[in-house]
Design an enzyme around this catalytic site. Structure first.
Site, PDB file in Angstrom:
ATOM      1  N   LYS A  22       0.832  -1.208   0.000  1.00 41.19           N
ATOM      2  CA  LYS A  22       0.000   0.000   0.000  1.00 41.19           C
ATOM      3  C   LYS A  22       0.867   1.259   0.000  1.00 41.19           C
ATOM      4  O   LYS A  22       0.634   2.185  -0.778  1.00 41.19           O
ATOM      5  CB  LYS A  22      -0.919  -0.037   1.226  1.00 41.19           C
ATOM      6  CG  LYS A  22      -1.896   1.124   1.330  1.00 41.19           C
ATOM      7  CD  LYS A  22      -3.140   0.713   2.070  1.00 41.19           C
ATOM      8  CE  LYS A  22      -3.003   0.708   3.572  1.00 41.19           C
ATOM      9  NZ  LYS A  22      -2.964   2.051   4.167  1.00 41.19           N
ATOM     10  N   SER A  23       1.859   1.293   0.868  1.00 40.22           N
ATOM     11  CA  SER A  23       2.695   2.502   0.980  1.00 40.22           C
ATOM     12  C   SER A  23       3.420   2.779  -0.334  1.00 40.22           C
ATOM     13  O   SER A  23       3.497   3.928  -0.794  1.00 40.22           O
ATOM     14  CB  SER A  23       3.737   2.315   2.085  1.00 40.22           C
ATOM     15  OG  SER A  23       3.100   2.186   3.318  1.00 40.22           O
ATOM     16  N   GLY A  95      -5.073   7.954   5.531  1.00 43.60           N
ATOM     17  CA  GLY A  95      -4.210   8.905   6.232  1.00 43.60           C
ATOM     18  C   GLY A  95      -2.979   9.233   5.402  1.00 43.60           C
ATOM     19  O   GLY A  95      -2.501  10.369   5.393  1.00 43.60           O
ATOM     20  N   ARG A 123      -8.641  12.065  12.672  1.00 44.99           N
ATOM     21  CA  ARG A 123      -7.227  11.729  12.874  1.00 44.99           C
ATOM     22  C   ARG A 123      -6.372  12.991  12.975  1.00 44.99           C
ATOM     23  O   ARG A 123      -6.658  14.008  12.343  1.00 44.99           O
ATOM     24  CB  ARG A 123      -6.759  10.801  11.750  1.00 44.99           C
ATOM     25  CG  ARG A 123      -7.517   9.491  11.860  1.00 44.99           C
ATOM     26  CD  ARG A 123      -7.057   8.474  10.898  1.00 44.99           C
ATOM     27  NE  ARG A 123      -5.681   8.075  11.142  1.00 44.99           N
ATOM     28  CZ  ARG A 123      -5.001   7.276  10.343  1.00 44.99           C
ATOM     29  NH1 ARG A 123      -5.572   6.818   9.234  1.00 44.99           N
ATOM     30  NH2 ARG A 123      -3.767   6.934  10.627  1.00 44.99           N
ATOM     31  N   ASP A 322       1.619  -1.366  12.007  1.00 47.31           N
ATOM     32  CA  ASP A 322       0.299  -1.783  11.505  1.00 47.31           C
ATOM     33  C   ASP A 322      -0.009  -3.240  11.852  1.00 47.31           C
ATOM     34  O   ASP A 322      -1.148  -3.681  11.726  1.00 47.31           O
ATOM     35  CB  ASP A 322       0.227  -1.601   9.985  1.00 47.31           C
ATOM     36  CG  ASP A 322       0.243  -0.129   9.599  1.00 47.31           C
ATOM     37  OD1 ASP A 322      -0.093   0.719  10.453  1.00 47.31           O
ATOM     38  OD2 ASP A 322       0.602   0.185   8.452  1.00 47.31           O
ATOM     39  N   ARG A 398      -7.645  -3.333   9.696  1.00 48.53           N
ATOM     40  CA  ARG A 398      -6.658  -4.182  10.378  1.00 48.53           C
ATOM     41  C   ARG A 398      -7.285  -4.891  11.587  1.00 48.53           C
ATOM     42  O   ARG A 398      -6.848  -5.986  11.956  1.00 48.53           O
ATOM     43  CB  ARG A 398      -5.425  -3.368  10.758  1.00 48.53           C
ATOM     44  CG  ARG A 398      -4.783  -2.728   9.512  1.00 48.53           C
ATOM     45  CD  ARG A 398      -3.292  -2.699   9.512  1.00 48.53           C
ATOM     46  NE  ARG A 398      -2.807  -2.007   8.317  1.00 48.53           N
ATOM     47  CZ  ARG A 398      -2.572  -2.582   7.138  1.00 48.53           C
ATOM     48  NH1 ARG A 398      -2.775  -3.877   6.979  1.00 48.53           N
ATOM     49  NH2 ARG A 398      -2.150  -1.863   6.113  1.00 48.53           N
TER      50      ARG A 398
HETATM   51  C1  S3P Z   1       2.220   4.716   6.304  1.00 53.16           C
HETATM   52  C2  S3P Z   1       2.819   5.020   7.487  1.00 53.16           C
HETATM   53  C3  S3P Z   1       2.327   4.559   8.797  1.00 53.16           C
HETATM   54  C4  S3P Z   1       1.359   3.405   8.675  1.00 53.16           C
HETATM   55  C5  S3P Z   1       0.355   3.619   7.565  1.00 53.16           C
HETATM   56  C6  S3P Z   1       1.037   3.819   6.231  1.00 53.16           C
HETATM   57  C7  S3P Z   1       2.778   5.264   5.053  1.00 53.16           C
HETATM   58  O1  S3P Z   1       1.674   5.626   9.440  1.00 53.16           O
HETATM   59  O2  S3P Z   1       0.689   3.189   9.892  1.00 53.16           O
HETATM   60  O3  S3P Z   1      -0.503   2.496   7.474  1.00 53.16           O
HETATM   61  O4  S3P Z   1       2.459   4.761   3.958  1.00 53.16           O
HETATM   62  O5  S3P Z   1       3.556   6.217   5.144  1.00 53.16           O
HETATM   63  P1  S3P Z   1       2.506   6.738  10.290  1.00 53.16           P
HETATM   64  O6  S3P Z   1       3.492   7.294   9.365  1.00 53.16           O
HETATM   65  O7  S3P Z   1       1.516   7.757  10.721  1.00 53.16           O
HETATM   66  O8  S3P Z   1       3.094   5.980  11.435  1.00 53.16           O
END
Ligand code: S3P
Length: 437
Positions: A22-23, A95, A123, A322, A398
């Site tokens: 995903k990231s 987010g 958030r 996560d 999750r």
């Molecule tokens: C992510 C970073 C993480 C993770 C989120 C995806 C990203 O959040 O929990 O699911 O893709 O940069 P944080 O950067 O707020 O810890």
């Protein structure tokens, strides 16, 4: 309609592959859009979070060819080629989209408003608003509550040196995006290194970015100096370790399991789950480990295992943030105590994951205590049976997936009330979990 999970009495078996990371999928679209030339993305995650990113960039004038599969073509417009969106940008449940795009928007010559679903509107965005304002950005929370909707207007940005109080890749990436439009270098320090996909991809595309550990303070940093053109390159997204985690956890706790998960990203900023499960006694083997475009990829072989509890805290936390709900579920099947600390961030994810994990595990008869920054999980019996129940998932993907795994090893039925919420990160999850391959 909910899904009922029954105890798996035979074990998980066969060869699996999980959807794209995903990231990395988010970043491939974002940075592809800012590159000169065309980016072909393969292995893209066809999940709602990443399609929110696609629609935001389409709204900013980027031609993205995508019809719902795993291949995406992004016709880049260059760092300065975005156009004003006609409407509010909708980040859905994501987010990552909200925070990273906010950094990017702070440097544009047009105003924009962005928001998302009910969860996104709760958030915390102060963690990006504050440092962006230090860079000179004009960004405000419309309801003045530190959350989205966010309104961002054109402003002159200057590079800053910023010590982030949280180890957050979203904060770091947001500031690196803004840094591309600032005068001078921006350096983001973080207490411990969070996932580094943005830095790796920016480097691969030709940005002037350095990263490492500050010798004096021991803090991780990433520093970007603007002015370099990003040159498109094709991006092959590996399978998401955060999705593979559920299959790994299920195979460990369901007796008789023996599975191979192909082509999973095991970047060291993401592989804490493997380290912890191995430490607990999990029979996990990485095979054919290779590097593709700076990202480490492997096939993962997992066999059901007798597990012992362990302590999880400190620098490893961002590398498995996560996966902590799943780790709590798996720890309820271990023979000793598991203590998870330094994970207060769990309270501000898609739901308050400390509260929900402990409420749901308690209602499955596990012995779990929620603390301010984690959990303490004790063995709940011999042979540690959990009991099926109705899971309060709060539409958090999750939580739903972690407790579906719990249901495979529980006596009686476990009901996941909103199974559709998994579509943000792992469409096809229930099919993968419930069918032998
Ligand atoms: C992510 C970073 C993480 C993770 C989120 C995806 C990203 O959040 O929990 O699911 O893709 O940069 P944080 O950067 O707020 O810890």
């Amino acid at each position: 309609m909910g899904i009922s999970i029954r105890k798996n009495r035979t074990g998980l078996r066969g060869e699996y592959s999980v959807p794209g990371d995903k990231s990395i999928s988010h970043r491939a679209v974002m940075l592809g859009a800012l590159s000169e030339g065309t980016t072909h993305i393969s292995g893209f995650l066809n999940g709602a979070d990443c399609t929110s990113t696609i629609s935001c960039f389409r709204s900013m004038g980027v031609d993205i060819v995508y019809d719902g599969g795993t291949d995406v073509t992004v016709h880049g417009v260059g760092v300065h080629g975005l156009r004003a969106p006609a409407d509010t940008l909708d980040c859905g449940n994501s987010g990552t989209t909200t925070r990273i795009i906010s950094g990017l928007l702070s440097g544009q010559p047009f105003a924009a408003r962005l928001t998302g679903d009910a969860s996104i509107q709760k958030r915390p965005m102060k963690r990006i608003i504050e440092p962006l304002c230090l860079m000179g950005a004009d960004i405000r929370s419309e309801r003045d509550n530190g959350c989205a909707p966010l309104c961002i207007s054109p402003a002159r940005l200057k590079g800053i040196s910023y010590m982030s109080p949280v180890a957050s890749a979203q904060v770091k990436s947001c500031l690196l995006m803004a840094a591309m439009y600032a005068e001078g270098t921006t350096t983001v320090y973080e207490p411990v290194l969070s996932r580094n996909h943005t830095e790796l991809m920016l480097k691969a595309l030709g940005a002037d970015i350095t990263s490492g550990t500050d010798e004096e303070t021991g803090r991780s940093y990433a520093a970007l100096t603007p002015g370099h053109t990003l040159h498109s390159c094709d991006i092959n997204v590996p399978g998401d370790i955060s999705s593979a985690a559920y299959l790994i956890g299920a195979a460990l706790i369901v007796p008789g399991s023996d599975i191979l998960i192909k082509n999973v990203g095991v970047n060291p900023t993401r592989d804490g789950i493997i380290k912890v499960f191995k430490q607990m006694g999990g029979r996990i083997e990485l095979m054919d480990t290779r590097t593709e475009a700076g990202e480490t990829v492997a096939d993962i072989h997992v066999q059901s295992s007798g597990l012992t509890g362990c302590d999880i805290s400190g620098g490893i936390i961002p590398t498995l943030i996560d996966e902590l709900p799943l780790i709590a579920v798996v720890a309820a099947h271990a023979s000793g105590t598991t203590v998870i600390r330094d994970a207060a961030e769990l309270k501000v994810k898609e739901s308050d994951r400390i509260a929900l994990v402990s409420a749901n595990l308690k209602s499955m008869h596990a012995d779990i205590t929620a603390t301010g920054d984690g959990f303490i999980i004790n063995p709940s019996g011999d042979p540690l049976p959990l009991h099926g129940t109705v899971i309060e998932d709060a539409y958090d993907h999750r939580i739903a997936m972690s407790f579906a795994v719990a249901g495979l090893a529980a006596e009686g039925d476990t009901e996941i009330v909103h199974p559709e919420c998994v579509s943000v990160s792992y469409p096809g999850f229930f099919e993968d979990l419930l069918t032998d391959k």
